[in-house]
Write a protein that holds these residues in place. Structure first.
Motif, PDB file in Angstrom:
ATOM      1  N   GLU A 159      -4.563  67.451  61.230  1.00 43.64           N
ATOM      2  CA  GLU A 159      -5.896  67.408  61.831  1.00 43.64           C
ATOM      3  C   GLU A 159      -6.105  68.662  62.655  1.00 43.64           C
ATOM      4  OE1 GLU A 159      -8.218  65.144  61.261  1.00 43.64           O
ATOM      5  OE2 GLU A 159      -6.896  63.808  60.135  1.00 43.64           O
ATOM      6  N   GLY A 160      -7.358  69.106  62.728  1.00 45.24           N
ATOM      7  CA  GLY A 160      -7.707  70.218  63.597  1.00 45.24           C
ATOM      8  C   GLY A 160      -7.862  71.533  62.864  1.00 45.24           C
ATOM      9  N   ILE A 161      -8.317  72.523  63.621  1.00 41.19           N
ATOM     10  CA  ILE A 161      -8.472  73.896  63.144  1.00 41.19           C
ATOM     11  C   ILE A 161      -7.621  74.785  64.051  1.00 41.19           C
ATOM     12  CG2 ILE A 161     -10.087  75.786  62.711  1.00 41.19           C
ATOM     13  CD1 ILE A 161     -10.758  73.414  60.983  1.00 41.19           C
ATOM     14  N   PHE A 194      -6.658  81.416  59.615  1.00 41.51           N
ATOM     15  CA  PHE A 194      -7.107  80.128  60.123  1.00 41.51           C
ATOM     16  C   PHE A 194      -6.316  79.088  59.353  1.00 41.51           C
ATOM     17  CE2 PHE A 194     -11.094  82.590  60.848  1.00 41.51           C
ATOM     18  CZ  PHE A 194     -11.124  82.468  62.229  1.00 41.51           C
ATOM     19  N   ALA A 195      -6.159  77.919  59.927  1.00 37.74           N
ATOM     20  CA  ALA A 195      -5.475  76.833  59.221  1.00 37.74           C
ATOM     21  C   ALA A 195      -6.205  75.538  59.503  1.00 37.74           C
ATOM     22  CB  ALA A 195      -4.015  76.731  59.678  1.00 37.74           C
ATOM     23  N   LYS A 196      -6.347  74.747  58.452  1.00 32.57           N
ATOM     24  CA  LYS A 196      -7.000  73.449  58.541  1.00 32.57           C
ATOM     25  C   LYS A 196      -6.148  72.432  57.798  1.00 32.57           C
ATOM     26  CE  LYS A 196      -9.966  74.122  54.515  1.00 32.57           C
ATOM     27  NZ  LYS A 196     -11.280  73.863  53.983  1.00 32.57           N
ATOM     28  N   ARG A 197      -6.659  71.229  57.626  1.00 29.05           N
ATOM     29  CA  ARG A 197      -5.900  70.131  57.020  1.00 29.05           C
ATOM     30  C   ARG A 197      -5.211  70.567  55.722  1.00 29.05           C
ATOM     31  NH1 ARG A 197      -8.309  64.207  56.062  1.00 29.05           N
ATOM     32  NH2 ARG A 197      -7.916  64.176  58.284  1.00 29.05           N
ATOM     33  N   ASN A 198      -3.926  70.232  55.659  1.00 31.88           N
ATOM     34  CA  ASN A 198      -3.048  70.498  54.505  1.00 31.88           C
ATOM     35  C   ASN A 198      -2.663  71.958  54.342  1.00 31.88           C
ATOM     36  OD1 ASN A 198      -2.801  67.798  53.840  1.00 31.88           O
ATOM     37  ND2 ASN A 198      -4.455  67.848  52.352  1.00 31.88           N
ATOM     38  N   GLU A 227      -2.829  79.008  68.005  1.00 35.14           N
ATOM     39  CA  GLU A 227      -3.649  78.253  68.956  1.00 35.14           C
ATOM     40  C   GLU A 227      -4.483  77.213  68.210  1.00 35.14           C
ATOM     41  OE1 GLU A 227      -7.042  78.941  72.423  1.00 35.14           O
ATOM     42  OE2 GLU A 227      -6.529  80.587  71.082  1.00 35.14           O
ATOM     43  N   CYS A 228      -4.569  76.027  68.799  1.00 33.75           N
ATOM     44  CA  CYS A 228      -5.393  74.957  68.251  1.00 33.75           C
ATOM     45  C   CYS A 228      -6.817  75.106  68.811  1.00 33.75           C
ATOM     46  CB  CYS A 228      -4.810  73.593  68.625  1.00 33.75           C
ATOM     47  SG  CYS A 228      -5.651  72.212  67.848  1.00 33.75           S
ATOM     48  N   LEU A 229      -7.803  75.208  67.940  1.00 35.73           N
ATOM     49  CA  LEU A 229      -9.188  75.389  68.378  1.00 35.73           C
ATOM     50  C   LEU A 229      -9.901  74.065  68.629  1.00 35.73           C
ATOM     51  CD1 LEU A 229     -10.246  78.259  65.937  1.00 35.73           C
ATOM     52  CD2 LEU A 229      -9.402  78.450  68.295  1.00 35.73           C
ATOM     53  N   THR A 230      -9.328  72.967  68.129  1.00 31.67           N
ATOM     54  CA  THR A 230      -9.897  71.626  68.278  1.00 31.67           C
ATOM     55  C   THR A 230      -8.750  70.677  68.609  1.00 31.67           C
ATOM     56  OG1 THR A 230      -9.536  71.093  65.959  1.00 31.67           O
ATOM     57  CG2 THR A 230     -11.665  72.099  66.521  1.00 31.67           C
ATOM     58  N   GLU A 231      -9.063  69.426  68.872  1.00 29.29           N
ATOM     59  CA  GLU A 231      -7.980  68.449  68.943  1.00 29.29           C
ATOM     60  C   GLU A 231      -7.289  68.432  67.591  1.00 29.29           C
ATOM     61  OE1 GLU A 231      -7.054  66.448  71.654  1.00 29.29           O
ATOM     62  OE2 GLU A 231      -8.452  67.742  72.737  1.00 29.29           O
ATOM     63  N   GLY A 232      -5.978  68.237  67.582  1.00 27.22           N
ATOM     64  CA  GLY A 232      -5.295  68.299  66.301  1.00 27.22           C
ATOM     65  C   GLY A 232      -4.009  67.515  66.247  1.00 27.22           C
ATOM     66  N   GLU A 233      -3.415  67.582  65.079  1.00 26.33           N
ATOM     67  CA  GLU A 233      -2.145  66.929  64.824  1.00 26.33           C
ATOM     68  C   GLU A 233      -1.430  67.737  63.751  1.00 26.33           C
ATOM     69  OE1 GLU A 233      -0.993  62.296  64.519  1.00 26.33           O
ATOM     70  OE2 GLU A 233      -2.325  63.007  62.925  1.00 26.33           O
ATOM     71  N   VAL A 234      -0.157  67.990  63.957  1.00 24.49           N
ATOM     72  CA  VAL A 234       0.641  68.748  63.000  1.00 24.49           C
ATOM     73  C   VAL A 234       1.953  68.016  62.745  1.00 24.49           C
ATOM     74  CG1 VAL A 234      -0.310  71.010  63.624  1.00 24.49           C
ATOM     75  CG2 VAL A 234       1.731  70.174  64.810  1.00 24.49           C
ATOM     76  N   ILE A 235       2.576  68.385  61.645  1.00 24.06           N
ATOM     77  CA  ILE A 235       3.936  67.958  61.355  1.00 24.06           C
ATOM     78  C   ILE A 235       4.796  69.214  61.390  1.00 24.06           C
ATOM     79  CG2 ILE A 235       5.483  66.937  59.666  1.00 24.06           C
ATOM     80  CD1 ILE A 235       3.217  65.225  58.688  1.00 24.06           C
ATOM     81  N   CYS A 236       5.906  69.152  62.115  1.00 21.71           N
ATOM     82  CA  CYS A 236       6.776  70.309  62.340  1.00 21.71           C
ATOM     83  C   CYS A 236       8.019  70.202  61.457  1.00 21.71           C
ATOM     84  CB  CYS A 236       7.235  70.348  63.795  1.00 21.71           C
ATOM     85  SG  CYS A 236       5.925  70.129  65.011  1.00 21.71           S
ATOM     86  N   LEU A 237       8.444  71.361  60.936  1.00 15.84           N
ATOM     87  CA  LEU A 237       9.645  71.431  60.108  1.00 15.84           C
ATOM     88  C   LEU A 237      10.430  72.675  60.487  1.00 15.84           C
ATOM     89  CD1 LEU A 237      11.304  70.396  57.632  1.00 15.84           C
ATOM     90  CD2 LEU A 237       9.841  71.846  56.211  1.00 15.84           C
ATOM     91  N   THR A 238      11.727  72.511  60.726  1.00 10.60           N
ATOM     92  CA  THR A 238      12.587  73.656  61.047  1.00 10.60           C
ATOM     93  C   THR A 238      12.984  74.387  59.771  1.00 10.60           C
ATOM     94  OG1 THR A 238      14.652  72.416  60.861  1.00 10.60           O
ATOM     95  CG2 THR A 238      13.577  72.428  63.042  1.00 10.60           C
ATOM     96  N   LEU A 239      13.443  75.627  59.930  1.00 14.06           N
ATOM     97  CA  LEU A 239      13.942  76.386  58.790  1.00 14.06           C
ATOM     98  C   LEU A 239      15.181  75.708  58.202  1.00 14.06           C
ATOM     99  CD1 LEU A 239      13.770  78.830  56.924  1.00 14.06           C
ATOM    100  CD2 LEU A 239      15.080  80.119  58.623  1.00 14.06           C
ATOM    101  N   ASP A 240      16.078  75.238  59.057  1.00 11.81           N
ATOM    102  CA  ASP A 240      17.256  74.530  58.556  1.00 11.81           C
ATOM    103  C   ASP A 240      16.848  73.293  57.755  1.00 11.81           C
ATOM    104  OD1 ASP A 240      19.036  76.352  59.636  1.00 11.81           O
ATOM    105  OD2 ASP A 240      19.469  75.138  61.421  1.00 11.81           O
ATOM    106  N   GLY A 241      15.855  72.560  58.256  1.00  6.97           N
ATOM    107  CA  GLY A 241      15.362  71.385  57.548  1.00  6.97           C
ATOM    108  C   GLY A 241      14.765  71.749  56.201  1.00  6.97           C
TER     109      GLY A 241
END
Length: 189
Positions: free
Chosen positions: A52-54, A71-75, A95-109
């Motif tokens: 979620e978010g921009i 810029f980055a948006k959903r998916n 920087e998040c320009l709106t309220e948002g939600e991300v999923i984080c992944l490490t390089l090792d992962g």
């Protein structure tokens, strides 16, 4: 995490058992408007999948002028990829320009998922290839396209972003002044 599974399965179908193991590598994070996920000089621990978010990925030049790289948006995926893959400190901000939600992944992962699951290696390869193609097209337009061509291409590819992102950021991304962007916008009506 259902959206993560849907995102993966757009490219690589996976079983319930596979997803059970895969999802353990990802961390869900809520992001506030104007919150930074990354600052220049930070260790780059994650790449981010936008749920979620921009977001904007940018750097500051020696004069403090902001240059928007993405810029980055959903998916969409984002981070400072040079620092992420080379294990260097970041030269970028996210920087998040709106309220948002991300999923984080490490390089090792990412590396472990790619080694353990051919489907995930294929998924990451397709995503990276698509990102590389988009980046080359952006560079081509910046180097040889007119401001009008850059504007038309951006508005054609991302009509939703045209409505959601402040015009000053679009102007920065396109490499034009705010005034030029206003003229370009007026010319297309």
């Amino acid at each position: 995490m259902n959206r993560l599974r849907q995102h993966i399965e757009e490219i690589s179908p996976i079983t319930d058992e596979e997803f059970e193991s895969i999802q353990k590598f990802f961390i869900l994070k809520n992001v506030r408007k104007n919150q930074f996920l990354l600052h220049e000089g930070d260790d780059v621990k994650y790449e981010y999948l936008v749920l979620e978010g921009i977001y904007k990925v940018f750097y500051l030049d020696e004069n403090g002028k902001e240059h928007i790289v993405q810029f980055a948006k959903r998916n969409w995926w984002m981070t400072d990829y040079s620092a992420f893959f080379k294990l260097n400190s970041s030269t970028m901000f996210v920087e998040c320009l709106t309220e948002g939600e991300v999923i984080c992944l490490t390089l090792d992962g990412r590396e472990k998922l790619s080694a353990d699951y051919h489907k995930m290696e294929h998924f990451f390869r397709v995503k990276l290839t698509n990102g590389f193609v988009a980046l080359q097209e952006r560079i081509r337009l910046l180097l040889s396209g007119t401001p009008q061509q850059r504007y038309e291409e951006f508005s054609k590819l991302y009509p939703d972003l045209m409505l959601q992102i402040p015009k000053k950021y679009i102007a920065e991304y396109l490499g034009v002044s705010r005034e030029t962007l206003s003229r370009l916008y007026s010319n297309t009506k």
